[in-house]
Design a protein around this motif. Structure first.
Motif, short mmCIF file in Angstrom:
data_model
loop_
_atom_site.label_atom_id
_atom_site.label_comp_id
_atom_site.label_asym_id
_atom_site.label_seq_id
_atom_site.Cartn_x
_atom_site.Cartn_y
_atom_site.Cartn_z
N ALA A 66 77.54 3.83 -149.44
CA ALA A 66 76.94 3.82 -148.17
C ALA A 66 76.67 2.64 -147.58
O ALA A 66 76.93 2.50 -146.33
CB ALA A 66 75.36 4.50 -148.27
N TRP A 67 76.44 1.49 -148.08
CA TRP A 67 76.64 0.29 -147.74
C TRP A 67 78.17 -0.06 -147.12
O TRP A 67 78.18 -0.42 -145.89
CB TRP A 67 76.30 -0.88 -148.65
N GLU A 70 78.72 1.94 -143.92
CA GLU A 70 78.25 1.01 -142.65
C GLU A 70 79.12 0.06 -142.17
O GLU A 70 79.39 -0.09 -140.87
CB GLU A 70 76.68 0.94 -142.72
N ARG A 71 79.49 -0.85 -143.25
CA ARG A 71 80.26 -2.02 -142.77
C ARG A 71 81.55 -1.59 -142.14
O ARG A 71 81.88 -2.48 -141.04
CB ARG A 71 80.34 -3.07 -143.91
N ALA A 73 82.34 1.22 -140.73
CA ALA A 73 82.26 2.31 -140.01
C ALA A 73 82.92 3.84 -140.40
O ALA A 73 83.85 4.08 -139.55
CB ALA A 73 82.69 2.07 -138.40
N GLU A 76 81.23 7.73 -146.45
CA GLU A 76 80.95 7.47 -147.79
C GLU A 76 82.21 7.56 -148.82
O GLU A 76 82.50 6.59 -149.69
CB GLU A 76 79.65 8.06 -148.48
#
Length: 268
Positions: A66-67, A70-71, A73, A76
């Motif tokens: 998930a991290w 986000e980075r 775009a 998951e």
């Protein structure tokens, strides 16, 4: 769909760095001439994401998918596959293994896994199978997100490449024991760029851009601590345009101003 009708394939590229007397050094490899993509070009280790890279049962340490999603775009599952591909491709192409027997350790002698490395490269073994068989944990925390470049729409072979950076683990060494590399070397970013300006090797814009950015860091600690704003970059390719054929990427004017006369992209 792109102009060429080709969907960009997800790919991962890893800039391996280490501290040296002259500053940061980065591992570079010149691809074998005649390869379907970027033959004869100097690049960082990396390649396309495989279906097996998305395996959910990989032992994992560090930032969760998930991290990374986000980075970069993305979603998951894709983020997990990108990180797994980064680890797999780095091991396949230069023997550096970003994994360890525990979540807070890393293997010091990756040469002991030489046979598995060959099977990974031949797709006889998946990364998840390899890690499970050797009781190893993927160290996602040894990687940092760096940038995202997408092959121009007009190209017949396209990649949506996420660039990572990682410090060479203690006790390990990067080699050229891969079928895809004709030559490998550690160079400071400035040395690599000076050699390119002299016409001694070819750098495509994404590789040039990352080397140019690395020049601004004093050591590997600073590289890992750097906060990167990652926005997709997709150069525009106009083969009939006057001047240079590529545009819409950071510092493109400077790239072409420094490009040697024998550079692969000039005059197309």
């Amino acid at each position: 769909m792109s102009e060429s009708g080709v969907q960009a394939r997800d790919a991962s590229t890893v800039m391996l760095v280490r501290d040296a007397a002259e500053g940061i050094e980065v591992f570079l490899q010149r691809r074998v001439t005649g390869m379907a993509f970027a033959g004869g070009v100097t690049v960082f280790p990396g390649g396309g994401v495989d279906a097996t890279d998305a395996t959910a049962d990989i032992a994992w340490a560090g930032p969760e998918p998930a991290w990374w999603a986000e980075r970069f775009a993305t979603d998951e599952p894709t983020a997990q596959a990108l990180v797994a591909a980064a680890v797999r491709e780095t091991f396949e192409e230069c023997g550096v293994l970003l994994a360890g027997p525990t979540p807070d350790s890393v293997v010091e002698d990756s040469a002991r896994y030489r046979a598995a490395r060959g099977k990974l490269e031949c797709r006889e073994l998946s990364l998840a199978e390899f890690l499970a068989a050797e009781n190893l944990v993927l160290r996602a925390d040894l990687l940092r997100p760096w940038s995202n470049w997408i092959t121009p729409e007009a190209e017949p072979r396209r990649y949506d490449t996420r660039f990572f950076v990682a410090v060479l683990p203690h006790g390990q060494d990067a080699d050229g024991a891969t079928s895809e590399a004709a030559h490998v070397a550690w160079r400071t970013p400035e040395q690599a760029l000076a050699s390119w300006r002299a016409g001694e090797h070819v750098l495509m814009p994404p590789t040039w851009s990352q080397l140019d950015a690395l020049r601004g860091f004093a050591d590997t600690t600073a590289v890992l601590a750097g906060e990167r704003v990652i926005e997709p970059i997709m150069p525009k390719y106009s083969p009939g345009a006057a001047g240079h054929p590529l545009s819409d990427f950071p510092d493109n004017e400077r790239y072409f101003a420094e490009l040697p006369e024998l550079g692969a992209l000039r005059g197309r």
